[in-house]
Design an enzyme around this catalytic site. Structure first.
Site, mmCIF file in Angstrom:
data_model
loop_
_atom_site.group_PDB
_atom_site.id
_atom_site.type_symbol
_atom_site.label_atom_id
_atom_site.label_comp_id
_atom_site.label_asym_id
_atom_site.label_seq_id
_atom_site.Cartn_x
_atom_site.Cartn_y
_atom_site.Cartn_z
ATOM 1 N N HIS A 37 -14.770 2.105 -0.748
ATOM 2 C CA HIS A 37 -13.731 1.114 -0.452
ATOM 3 C C HIS A 37 -12.544 1.698 0.300
ATOM 4 O O HIS A 37 -11.475 1.106 0.316
ATOM 5 C CB HIS A 37 -13.247 0.463 -1.757
ATOM 6 C CG HIS A 37 -14.311 -0.358 -2.438
ATOM 7 N ND1 HIS A 37 -14.229 -0.793 -3.737
ATOM 8 C CD2 HIS A 37 -15.502 -0.824 -1.975
ATOM 9 C CE1 HIS A 37 -15.319 -1.494 -4.055
ATOM 10 N NE2 HIS A 37 -16.104 -1.509 -3.004
ATOM 11 N N GLY B 209 -16.149 4.093 -15.776
ATOM 12 C CA GLY B 209 -14.927 3.327 -15.550
ATOM 13 C C GLY B 209 -15.043 2.197 -14.553
ATOM 14 O O GLY B 209 -14.102 1.923 -13.818
ATOM 15 N N THR B 210 -16.174 1.543 -14.536
ATOM 16 C CA THR B 210 -16.286 0.367 -13.681
ATOM 17 C C THR B 210 -16.867 -0.784 -14.489
ATOM 18 O O THR B 210 -17.748 -0.589 -15.318
ATOM 19 C CB THR B 210 -17.151 0.633 -12.424
ATOM 20 O OG1 THR B 210 -17.403 -0.621 -11.770
ATOM 21 C CG2 THR B 210 -18.470 1.299 -12.740
ATOM 22 N N SER B 211 -16.361 -2.003 -14.216
ATOM 23 C CA SER B 211 -16.841 -3.182 -14.930
ATOM 24 C C SER B 211 -18.132 -3.712 -14.309
ATOM 25 O O SER B 211 -18.716 -4.655 -14.826
ATOM 26 C CB SER B 211 -15.766 -4.269 -14.897
ATOM 27 O OG SER B 211 -15.469 -4.595 -13.550
ATOM 28 N N TYR C 6 0.822 -1.216 0.000
ATOM 29 C CA TYR C 6 0.000 0.000 0.000
ATOM 30 C C TYR C 6 0.856 1.265 0.000
ATOM 31 O O TYR C 6 0.436 2.291 -0.538
ATOM 32 C CB TYR C 6 -1.001 -0.019 1.162
ATOM 33 C CG TYR C 6 -2.173 -0.912 0.811
ATOM 34 C CD1 TYR C 6 -3.140 -0.485 -0.086
ATOM 35 C CD2 TYR C 6 -2.266 -2.203 1.323
ATOM 36 C CE1 TYR C 6 -4.182 -1.307 -0.458
ATOM 37 C CE2 TYR C 6 -3.313 -3.040 0.959
ATOM 38 C CZ TYR C 6 -4.265 -2.578 0.069
ATOM 39 O OH TYR C 6 -5.295 -3.394 -0.313
ATOM 40 N N ASN D 242 -13.001 3.943 -5.986
ATOM 41 C CA ASN D 242 -11.560 4.176 -6.030
ATOM 42 C C ASN D 242 -11.014 4.575 -4.676
ATOM 43 O O ASN D 242 -11.677 5.249 -3.889
ATOM 44 C CB ASN D 242 -11.229 5.248 -7.069
ATOM 45 C CG ASN D 242 -11.512 4.766 -8.475
ATOM 46 O OD1 ASN D 242 -11.716 3.579 -8.673
ATOM 47 N ND2 ASN D 242 -11.527 5.675 -9.428
ATOM 48 N N ARG E 259 1.442 1.790 -3.634
ATOM 49 C CA ARG E 259 0.221 2.267 -4.319
ATOM 50 C C ARG E 259 -0.087 3.709 -3.932
ATOM 51 O O ARG E 259 -0.505 4.511 -4.766
ATOM 52 C CB ARG E 259 -0.976 1.372 -3.959
ATOM 53 C CG ARG E 259 -0.907 -0.002 -4.575
ATOM 54 C CD ARG E 259 -2.216 -0.721 -4.468
ATOM 55 N NE ARG E 259 -3.236 -0.119 -5.303
ATOM 56 C CZ ARG E 259 -4.554 -0.323 -5.144
ATOM 57 N NH1 ARG E 259 -4.993 -1.101 -4.176
ATOM 58 N NH2 ARG E 259 -5.419 0.246 -5.958
HETATM 59 P P1 NAD Z 1 -12.338 -2.970 -13.184
HETATM 60 O O1 NAD Z 1 -10.859 -3.093 -13.456
HETATM 61 O O2 NAD Z 1 -13.071 -4.201 -12.865
HETATM 62 O O3 NAD Z 1 -13.009 -2.324 -14.479
HETATM 63 C C1 NAD Z 1 -12.446 -1.183 -15.077
HETATM 64 C C2 NAD Z 1 -13.454 -0.628 -16.041
HETATM 65 O O4 NAD Z 1 -12.949 0.616 -16.489
HETATM 66 C C3 NAD Z 1 -13.706 -1.496 -17.276
HETATM 67 O O5 NAD Z 1 -15.103 -1.552 -17.510
HETATM 68 C C4 NAD Z 1 -13.034 -0.725 -18.420
HETATM 69 O O6 NAD Z 1 -13.787 -0.785 -19.611
HETATM 70 C C5 NAD Z 1 -13.081 0.683 -17.881
HETATM 71 N N1 NAD Z 1 -11.983 1.545 -18.344
HETATM 72 C C6 NAD Z 1 -10.645 1.290 -18.393
HETATM 73 N N2 NAD Z 1 -9.989 2.361 -18.858
HETATM 74 C C7 NAD Z 1 -10.941 3.314 -19.114
HETATM 75 C C8 NAD Z 1 -10.899 4.644 -19.611
HETATM 76 N N3 NAD Z 1 -9.748 5.241 -19.962
HETATM 77 N N4 NAD Z 1 -12.062 5.310 -19.748
HETATM 78 C C9 NAD Z 1 -13.245 4.742 -19.430
HETATM 79 N N5 NAD Z 1 -13.347 3.484 -18.940
HETATM 80 C C10 NAD Z 1 -12.202 2.789 -18.788
HETATM 81 O O7 NAD Z 1 -12.516 -1.845 -12.058
HETATM 82 P P2 NAD Z 1 -13.721 -1.537 -11.016
HETATM 83 O O8 NAD Z 1 -15.023 -1.883 -11.619
HETATM 84 O O9 NAD Z 1 -13.453 -0.156 -10.517
HETATM 85 O O10 NAD Z 1 -13.521 -2.530 -9.792
HETATM 86 C C11 NAD Z 1 -12.283 -2.708 -9.313
HETATM 87 C C12 NAD Z 1 -11.982 -2.524 -7.829
HETATM 88 O O11 NAD Z 1 -10.575 -2.191 -7.772
HETATM 89 C C13 NAD Z 1 -12.691 -1.435 -7.109
HETATM 90 O O12 NAD Z 1 -13.142 -1.998 -5.935
HETATM 91 C C14 NAD Z 1 -11.605 -0.398 -6.762
HETATM 92 O O13 NAD Z 1 -11.688 -0.070 -5.387
HETATM 93 C C15 NAD Z 1 -10.293 -1.083 -6.941
HETATM 94 N N6 NAD Z 1 -9.224 -0.282 -7.595
HETATM 95 C C16 NAD Z 1 -9.137 1.073 -7.442
HETATM 96 C C17 NAD Z 1 -8.145 1.813 -8.092
HETATM 97 C C18 NAD Z 1 -8.047 3.300 -7.865
HETATM 98 O O14 NAD Z 1 -8.399 3.775 -6.790
HETATM 99 N N7 NAD Z 1 -7.560 4.087 -8.844
HETATM 100 C C19 NAD Z 1 -7.247 1.163 -8.938
HETATM 101 C C20 NAD Z 1 -7.351 -0.242 -9.081
HETATM 102 C C21 NAD Z 1 -8.343 -0.939 -8.403
#
Ligand code: NAD
Length: 248
Positions: free
Chosen positions: A121, A188-190, A70, A104, A73
């Site tokens: 989260h 930006g979430t799956s 962490y 995020n 990160r």
């Molecule tokens: P995920 O990786 O499952 O999905 C990412 C999504 O973002 C996908 O649907 C993809 O199509 C989309 N994406 C990727 N690049 C993009 C862009 N440039 N523009 C638009 N869309 C884009 O991520 P999730 O659904 O957020 O779930 C993952 C978990 O991981 C969450 O719980 C989160 O807390 C954690 N996480 C957070 C961070 C952060 O804080 N930056 C980074 C990594 C993981």
């Protein structure tokens, strides 16, 4: 693009407030700031699995490795800069009440100027004691923490991150905000991580609902899918919404 029915088509929806926008964001919104998404993030650490580094059991077994993971990160997230999508969302506050509900753990929404951000989260920029139901929290921004750095209650400080098996934070608040929004923007979430993904179903039937991502296997019922980069699509959408509010 296929469409799946919402789980709550008959669920009574909240009363939407015309000037309220709720943004539900995931790791994809920060990808253009250089932070890896969840799937990419598996490559960040080679010795331990993601689950080992983000679970209470992993913390018990090797807290030094968890802190190191962490710390890395946090440092990277602190070096990253908000991108055009974060800034466009912040700009909406010129004409709307905006609540950002994010999965995020980075602080890019706040650093772009968003004033109401709900972190489901947790936050990399915060640490907390490692015992008790309501531990004290401390803001450390981009700084590292080490073994031996203690909370006032004498317990080791740990990242203020919701790990696998722990309850998400502020879920009831997030649900209320989604239910009362006239516009819901999902970016930006799956939609594979629960319960965060289930928030979409609380949106009012009458709300304008938009989903922005690079790809989406199934688009939830009632949502318009705009496929592409958040940094390109969100500013255009925000400009339209600001124009509709007479704010340009
Ligand atoms: P995920 O990786 O499952 O999905 C990412 C999504 O973002 C996908 O649907 C993809 O199509 C989309 N994406 C990727 N690049 C993009 C862009 N440039 N523009 C638009 N869309 C884009 O991520 P999730 O659904 O957020 O779930 C993952 C978990 O991981 C969450 O719980 C989160 O807390 C954690 N996480 C957070 C961070 C952060 O804080 N930056 C980074 C990594 C993981």
């Amino acid at each position: 693009m296929s469409s799946i029915p919402s789980l709550n088509q008959d669920r009574p929806s909240g009363k939407a407030q015309p000037r309220k926008i709720v943004v539900l964001s995931g790791s994809g919104i920060s990808a253009e700031s250089g932070l890896p998404t969840f799937r990419d993030a598996k490559g960040l650490w080679n010795t331990y699995s993601w689950q080992e580094l983000a679970s209470p059991a992993g913390w018990q077994r090797h807290p030094e490795a968890v802190l190191a993971f962490y710390n890395e990160r946090r440092a990277k997230a602190w070096q990253a800069q908000p991108n055009a999508a974060h800034r466009a969302i912040a700009s909406l506050e010129g004409a709307y009440e905006v609540v950002v509900v994010t999965q995020n753990v980075d602080a890019l929404h706040e650093r772009a100027g968003s004033s109401h951000v709900v972190h489901l989260h947790g936050e990399l920029a915060c640490v907390r004691g490692s015992a008790g139901a309501s531990p004290r929290r401390y803001r450390i921004d981009g700084d590292p923490i080490a073994m031996g750095q203690l909370c006032e209650d004498g317990t080791q400080l740990r990242p203020d991150i919701v790990w696998f098996g722990e309850a998400v934070q502020h879920f009831d608040d997030a649900e209320m905000h989604v239910a009362t929004a006239a516009r819901v923007l999902v970016v930006g979430t799956s939609l594979t991580v629960y319960p965060a993904a289930s928030l979409l179903q609380y949106a009012s039937r009458d709300a304008e609902k938009v989903l922005v991502a690079l790809d989406m296997e199934e688009v939830p019922h009632g949502y318009t899918f705009l496929q592409g980069k958040a940094g390109e699509i969100v500013p255009t959408l925000a400009a339209r919404w600001l124009a509709e509010a007479g704010a340009t």
